[in-house]
Design an enzyme around this catalytic site. Structure first.
Site, PDB file in Angstrom:
ATOM      1  N   HIS A 179     -55.537 -26.009  13.250  1.00 15.22           N
ATOM      2  CA  HIS A 179     -56.011 -26.501  11.738  1.00 15.22           C
ATOM      3  C   HIS A 179     -54.853 -26.993  11.016  1.00 15.22           C
ATOM      4  O   HIS A 179     -53.755 -26.407  11.219  1.00 15.22           O
ATOM      5  CB  HIS A 179     -56.627 -25.354  11.089  1.00 15.22           C
ATOM      6  CG  HIS A 179     -55.825 -24.227  10.866  1.00 15.22           C
ATOM      7  ND1 HIS A 179     -54.953 -23.954   9.747  1.00 15.22           N
ATOM      8  CD2 HIS A 179     -55.540 -23.011  11.716  1.00 15.22           C
ATOM      9  CE1 HIS A 179     -54.439 -23.013   9.885  1.00 15.22           C
ATOM     10  NE2 HIS A 179     -54.734 -22.325  11.034  1.00 15.22           N
TER      11      HIS A 179
ATOM     12  N   HIS B 287     -47.039 -37.775  21.194  1.00 13.37           N
ATOM     13  CA  HIS B 287     -47.674 -37.588  22.420  1.00 13.37           C
ATOM     14  C   HIS B 287     -47.779 -36.235  22.717  1.00 13.37           C
ATOM     15  O   HIS B 287     -46.469 -35.414  22.822  1.00 13.37           O
ATOM     16  CB  HIS B 287     -47.036 -38.443  23.717  1.00 13.37           C
ATOM     17  CG  HIS B 287     -47.404 -37.875  25.108  1.00 13.37           C
ATOM     18  ND1 HIS B 287     -46.852 -37.915  26.311  1.00 13.37           N
ATOM     19  CD2 HIS B 287     -48.765 -36.827  25.523  1.00 13.37           C
ATOM     20  CE1 HIS B 287     -47.573 -37.423  27.277  1.00 13.37           C
ATOM     21  NE2 HIS B 287     -48.820 -36.936  26.665  1.00 13.37           N
TER      22      HIS B 287
HETATM   23  C1  LIG Z   1     -49.907 -36.271  32.555  1.00 13.37           C
HETATM   24  C2  LIG Z   1     -48.119 -36.165  32.515  1.00 13.37           C
HETATM   25  O1  LIG Z   1     -47.389 -36.182  33.472  1.00 13.37           O
HETATM   26  S1  LIG Z   1     -47.557 -36.136  30.809  1.00 13.37           S
HETATM   27  C3  LIG Z   1     -46.098 -35.932  31.030  1.00 13.37           C
HETATM   28  C4  LIG Z   1     -45.567 -34.289  30.842  1.00 13.37           C
HETATM   29  N1  LIG Z   1     -44.071 -34.403  30.925  1.00 13.37           N
HETATM   30  C5  LIG Z   1     -43.103 -33.537  30.436  1.00 13.37           C
HETATM   31  O2  LIG Z   1     -43.617 -32.842  29.397  1.00 13.37           O
HETATM   32  C6  LIG Z   1     -41.780 -33.712  30.555  1.00 13.37           C
HETATM   33  C7  LIG Z   1     -40.980 -33.125  29.232  1.00 13.37           C
HETATM   34  N2  LIG Z   1     -39.579 -33.365  29.706  1.00 13.37           N
HETATM   35  C8  LIG Z   1     -38.592 -32.319  29.816  1.00 13.37           C
HETATM   36  O3  LIG Z   1     -38.994 -31.322  29.627  1.00 13.37           O
HETATM   37  C9  LIG Z   1     -36.915 -32.830  30.298  1.00 13.37           C
HETATM   38  O4  LIG Z   1     -36.486 -31.992  31.465  1.00 13.37           O
HETATM   39  C10 LIG Z   1     -36.226 -32.904  29.122  1.00 13.37           C
HETATM   40  C11 LIG Z   1     -36.714 -34.251  28.364  1.00 13.37           C
HETATM   41  C12 LIG Z   1     -36.396 -32.149  28.102  1.00 13.37           C
HETATM   42  C13 LIG Z   1     -34.911 -33.188  29.399  1.00 13.37           C
HETATM   43  O5  LIG Z   1     -34.871 -34.123  30.407  1.00 13.37           O
HETATM   44  P1  LIG Z   1     -33.188 -34.691  31.011  1.00 13.37           P
HETATM   45  O6  LIG Z   1     -32.306 -35.268  29.605  1.00 13.37           O
HETATM   46  O7  LIG Z   1     -33.467 -35.743  31.926  1.00 13.37           O
HETATM   47  O8  LIG Z   1     -32.580 -33.372  31.259  1.00 13.37           O
HETATM   48  P2  LIG Z   1     -31.891 -32.965  32.699  1.00 13.37           P
HETATM   49  O9  LIG Z   1     -33.060 -33.150  33.602  1.00 13.37           O
HETATM   50  O10 LIG Z   1     -30.763 -33.951  32.990  1.00 13.37           O
HETATM   51  O11 LIG Z   1     -31.596 -31.494  32.413  1.00 13.37           O
HETATM   52  C14 LIG Z   1     -30.343 -31.295  31.744  1.00 13.37           C
HETATM   53  C15 LIG Z   1     -30.386 -29.595  31.674  1.00 13.37           C
HETATM   54  O12 LIG Z   1     -31.384 -29.209  30.746  1.00 13.37           O
HETATM   55  C16 LIG Z   1     -32.158 -28.179  31.450  1.00 13.37           C
HETATM   56  N3  LIG Z   1     -33.451 -28.555  31.129  1.00 13.37           N
HETATM   57  C17 LIG Z   1     -34.127 -29.668  31.245  1.00 13.37           C
HETATM   58  N4  LIG Z   1     -35.310 -29.722  30.767  1.00 13.37           N
HETATM   59  C18 LIG Z   1     -35.618 -28.290  30.522  1.00 13.37           C
HETATM   60  C19 LIG Z   1     -36.750 -27.621  29.769  1.00 13.37           C
HETATM   61  N5  LIG Z   1     -37.913 -28.267  29.624  1.00 13.37           N
HETATM   62  N6  LIG Z   1     -36.477 -26.293  29.764  1.00 13.37           N
HETATM   63  C20 LIG Z   1     -35.211 -25.716  29.798  1.00 13.37           C
HETATM   64  N7  LIG Z   1     -34.153 -26.269  30.351  1.00 13.37           N
HETATM   65  C21 LIG Z   1     -34.234 -27.671  30.696  1.00 13.37           C
HETATM   66  C22 LIG Z   1     -31.973 -28.613  33.110  1.00 13.37           C
HETATM   67  O13 LIG Z   1     -32.258 -27.344  33.699  1.00 13.37           O
HETATM   68  C23 LIG Z   1     -30.583 -28.984  33.118  1.00 13.37           C
HETATM   69  O14 LIG Z   1     -29.619 -27.820  32.804  1.00 13.37           O
HETATM   70  P3  LIG Z   1     -28.388 -27.627  33.675  1.00 13.37           P
HETATM   71  O15 LIG Z   1     -27.471 -28.742  33.471  1.00 13.37           O
HETATM   72  O16 LIG Z   1     -27.804 -26.251  33.435  1.00 13.37           O
HETATM   73  O17 LIG Z   1     -28.693 -27.924  35.196  1.00 13.37           O
END
Ligand SMILES: CC(=O)SCCNC(=O)CCNC(=O)[C@H](O)C(C)(C)COP(=O)(O)OP(=O)(O)OC[C@H]1O[C@@H](n2cnc3c(N)ncnc32)[C@H](O)[C@@H]1OP(=O)(O)O
Length: 216
Positions: free
Chosen positions: A136, A145
């Site tokens: 709410h 998104h």
């Molecule tokens: C229908 C569908 O498919 S809709 C799409 C749904 N998808 C999503 O929601 C994806 C969301 N994206 C994420 O969570 C991504 O991981 C992001 C955007 C947060 C980061 O992406 P990037 O900038 O490429 O980061 P990258 O993968 O290089 O990771 C960098 C560091 O952060 C960490 N990290 C990345 N994402 C996360 C997360 N969600 N939670 C915790 N740690 C994370 C990694 O483990 C890495 O740590 P390390 O350096 O110690 O190994």
């Protein structure tokens, strides 16, 4: 009766939207994509042209949907199509539950099992993805998104073109700025400034050294 839907963006997201359009009794689904003419088909659907082609044909469609995951590009395309007279409205999966006291703007899509609760206001060109919940009194700006399985508690605000990652949770009354990324599975307990990426539980900015934090 023929009922045509145009989808801009021959993507995986576009396929989900195509099926939702069919469930909403659209009889013809026409894809458009800027990779046309190289890209001619997506699954069994035909790609009929690019954005320019669609702009010249908008009056032939009862509904035009932009199926582009990039929030900024999706919002730009929705604005362009709107200014060209395209019928945008809101496309909703039949299993989604949307309060009659909530509002969603033009060009929004709401996927299967999503919930939008009373008095939430959702801007234009937003995606409320599969099983996402917006409780709410939330205020969601244009081009946001909310990914599959993400949950926004009551009174949450989300700024323009922000992305709430898959399975993330946001505590009640938290304000998330513009162009923010909330990482997959994050639990957001505090406000997030514009253009930040936050991850983890509790969510912290991505540039922080997680190994150091875990020792504190
Ligand atoms: C229908 C569908 O498919 S809709 C799409 C749904 N998808 C999503 O929601 C994806 C969301 N994206 C994420 O969570 C991504 O991981 C992001 C955007 C947060 C980061 O992406 P990037 O900038 O490429 O980061 P990258 O993968 O290089 O990771 C960098 C560091 O952060 C960490 N990290 C990345 N994402 C996360 C997360 N969600 N939670 C915790 N740690 C994370 C990694 O483990 C890495 O740590 P390390 O350096 O110690 O190994």
């Amino acid at each position: 009766m023929i009922k045509r839907c145009a989808i801009l963006g021959a993507s995986g997201h576009g396929k989900v939207i195509a099926e939702i359009a069919e469930l909403n009794h659209f009889t013809e689904i026409h894809f458009f994509d800027d990779r046309w003419p190289k890209l001619q088909n997506i699954e069994h659907w035909t790609v009929f042209g690019d954005t320019l082609e669609l702009l010249s044909l908008v009056d032939q469609y009862e509904l035009v949907v932009v199926a582009i995951g990039n929030n900024e590009i999706r919002l730009d395309k929705v604005n362009l199509l709107k200014s060209s007279g395209a019928k945008l409205s809101v496309l909703t999966h039949p299993s989604a539950i949307i309060s009659s006291y909530s509002q969603l703007g033009e060009g929004c899509v709401v996927m299967a099992n999503a919930v939008v609760n009373p008095f939430s206001l959702i801007g234009n060109a937003c995606i409320v993805n599969t099983s996402a919940t917006i409780d709410h009194d939330c205020i969601i700006a244009n081009g946001v998104h909310v990914s599959p399985g993400a949950n926004l508690a009551g009174g949450v605000k989300v700024g323009t073109i922000s992305w709430i990652g898959i399975g993330a949770q946001v505590k009640q009354l938290v304000k998330i700025g513009e162009n923010v990324v909330v990482g997959a599975g994050a639990t957001v307990l505090h406000d997030v400034a514009d253009s930040k990426t936050v991850v983890g539980c509790p969510a912290r900015p991505l540039h922080i050294n997680f190994k150091t934090i875990s020792k504190i």
